[in-house]
Design an enzyme around this catalytic site. Structure first.
Site, PDB file in Angstrom:
ATOM      1  CG  HIS A 480      -1.890  -1.101   1.304  1.00  0.00           C
ATOM      2  ND1 HIS A 480      -2.489  -1.498   2.488  1.00  0.00           N
ATOM      3  CD2 HIS A 480      -2.384  -1.912   0.345  1.00  0.00           C
ATOM      4  CE1 HIS A 480      -3.314  -2.515   2.240  1.00  0.00           C
ATOM      5  NE2 HIS A 480      -3.262  -2.785   0.950  1.00  0.00           N
ATOM      6  N   PRO A 481       1.789   1.426  -0.943  1.00  0.00           N
ATOM      7  CG  PRO A 481       3.087   1.389  -2.895  1.00  0.00           C
ATOM      8  CD  PRO A 481       2.163   0.540  -2.062  1.00  0.00           C
TER       9      PRO A 481
END
Length: 543
Positions: A480-481
């Site tokens: 989940h960058p």
């Protein structure tokens, strides 16, 4: 190669109203919405191929795409100090649909408070009440429309199509451990335990390529180019005027009469800006890139969710491990899926789960649990030979922030990624407490009959120090960058609340990189919401 053979191909006119870089979770939404009224010509560029790999469309196929170079950028972080110097693998989609074509399919919006916090930080128009209409607009909710859900949107959101006693037992065990049952993590409140919904339709993955792009492909004003790697944005003074891209070894250029829209994700969007001369001046000069705008915030503030998994040996042969390791059961699962689109092949990267607070002092949950009825040493690798299941602890709002920096002026060289996992005491404490609470759930009566033993970390890992050491030696990304082109009004914010790059004309960033901070949950649904909202703003400005 013109995917739909409509409209101008870059060889002749090569001029469009909008040029979108990246056909991922956000780019496909933009392509659909901006071309819908037929008034604007749109070019969508994608570095990867078409989404024709069969495993993209089978939900459990994400395991097969984890290390599939043809559709995955396969990035790595630099050695992470908080994880004993380990490099952490960072899969990202490189295909039509982007990461929505290879992700774990969970539909989670985050907490109402996440968006209210964005608004309080000066981002007018991004509070929960502002974004809810866009979540609803996107959604085609299997359960029908209500106050929180839409049923007319392009994106299918569905309940799980496989009865699994283990995943059900987890929800009951959580209730026994004091965590209330919640039938809808995306409704009135996120807190509680229940089943995740997924971006699937009748047992098939619903990526944005499938749900948004495919219905738009017949439009004469939309062109899609695959295997087209953006090299740089071309500027006329401080106005973005074109995008140069490489396709089949040839350098091509596409002019944007109105705007260039960068939707390349939290790694590739800041990389493209830096390659184009928008970024920290000292970094750009180091690589011989002419500085268009000294924007020190580009690539800063990188955040990601870390997860730490507990693996349990199961007493009964009811796990996916048992199916995969038994040739007859494996064949049955394939036939069952082919005939009915049901069964184990519909398993997403979390079946049931929970959101809870590690401390009563907290206003909202700070931990998410993903429960899955299988186990493996590392995601994307073979399942264990024994009956096993996993539950992972993910801290929802890490304080740790990192950075993304180009290593070279060559667009094909992967960027340098530093996330700084577990850099702060709050982050460390959340994992220690989260694992304690998860163990309490796993020891509750509803799961007792299934749990033979904790395989790892194992019964000997008890003290805070030992639990933290386990986190450092095994923790990995939940993919989940965000936040590398952060929205805000302060000096290091990259885009304003209309997602325009500050200090530049004709350029917006539309993807997870604009999030002011990481949301409390999975990032795919919020990224689609961001693109829905951006589409309205772009069309409004065009009028």
């Amino acid at each position: 190669m013109n995917n739909n053979n409509h409209g101008a191909s870059p060889n002749d006119v090569a001029e469009f109203d909008y040029v979108i870089v990246g056909a991922g979770s956000a780019g496909c939404v933009l392509a659909n919405r901006l071309s819908a009224d037929g008034k604007h010509s749109v070019l969508l560029l994608e570095a990867g191929p078409k989404d024709s790999n069969i495993w993209i469309h089978i939900p459990l196929g994400y395991g097969k795409l984890f290390k599939e170079k043809s559709v995955n950028w396969m990035y790595q972080t630099e050695p992470e100090p908080g994880l004993n110097g380990r490099q952490v693998f960072q899969p990202r989609g490189k295909v039509l649909g982007g990461s929505s074509s290879i992700n774990g399919l969970l539909y989670v919006r985050g907490q109402h408070e996440d968006y209210d916090r964005w608004r309080q930080r000066g981002n007018a128009g991004w509070g929960y009440d502002d974004v809810l209409p866009y979540f609803k607009k996107a959604e085609n909710q299997q359960r029908g429309a209500d106050k929180y859900h839409g049923a007319d949107g392009p994106l299918p959101v569905s309940d799980w199509r496989h009865h699994d006693p283990l995943s059900e037992a987890f929800v009951h065990a959580a209730a026994e451990a004091g965590i209330p049952t919640n039938p809808d993590f995306n409704g009135a409140t996120q807190e509680g335990a229940g089943f995740f919904q997924t971006t699937t339709r009748r047992g098939r993955r619903a990526s944005t390529a499938r749900s948004y792009l495919r219905p738009a492909l017949a439009r004469g004003n939309l062109s899609v180019e695959t295997s087209a790697l953006a090299q740089r944005i071309v500027f006329d003074g401080r106005r973005a005027s074109a995008v140069e891209y490489k396709q089949n070894g040839q350098l091509r250029s596409a002019k944007a009469r109105r705007e260039v829209l960068v939707s390349s994700g939290a790694y590739n969007s800041p990389q493209l800006l830096q390659l184009s001369g928008v970024g920290p001046a000292d970094l750009l000069k180091q690589h011989g890139i002419d500085v268009v705008l000294d924007a020190p915030g580009v690539g800063n503030d990188l955040q990601d969710h870390l997860q730490v998994r507990i693996v349990t040996r199961c007493r009964h042969p009811v796990t996916l491990n048992d199916v995969v390791n038994n040739p007859l059961r494996r064949i049955w699962a394939g036939v069952h899926y082919a005939a009915l689109r049901r069964g184990p092949l519909t398993i997403a990267a979390g079946t049931s789960g929970a959101f809870f607070k590690t401390s009563p002092r907290l206003a909202t949950p700070d931990i998410q649990i993903h429960f899955i009825p299988f186990s493996t040493d590392k995601m994307g690798e073979n399942l264990h030979p024994f009956s096993g299941f996993s539950a992972s602890v993910c801290q929802l709002r890490p304080e740790s922030r990192g950075s993304l920096r180009i290593r070279s002026a060559d667009p094909s060289v992967p960027p340098e990624i530093r996330i700084n996992y577990l850099a702060t005491e709050t982050d460390q404490r959340a994992f220690i407490d989260g694992i304690r609470i998860l163990r309490k759930i796993l020891a509750a009566p509803a799961l007792k009959d299934y749990c033979a033993e904790e395989v790892y970390p194992g019964a000997k890992t008890v003290s805070d120090e030992d639990v933290l050491a386990f986190c450092r030696s095994t923790g990995s990304t939940v993919y989940h960058p965000t936040s590398t082109c952060r929205m805000g009004n302060d000096p290091t914010a990259v885009v304003d609340q209309r997602l325009k790059v500050r200090g530049i004309e004709g350029l917006r960033v539309v993807d997870a990189s604009i999030m002011p901070d990481l949301m409390s949950g999975n990032t795919n649904a919020p990224t689609i919401m961001i693109a829905e909202k951006a589409s309205d703003m772009i069309l409004e400005d065009a009028r």
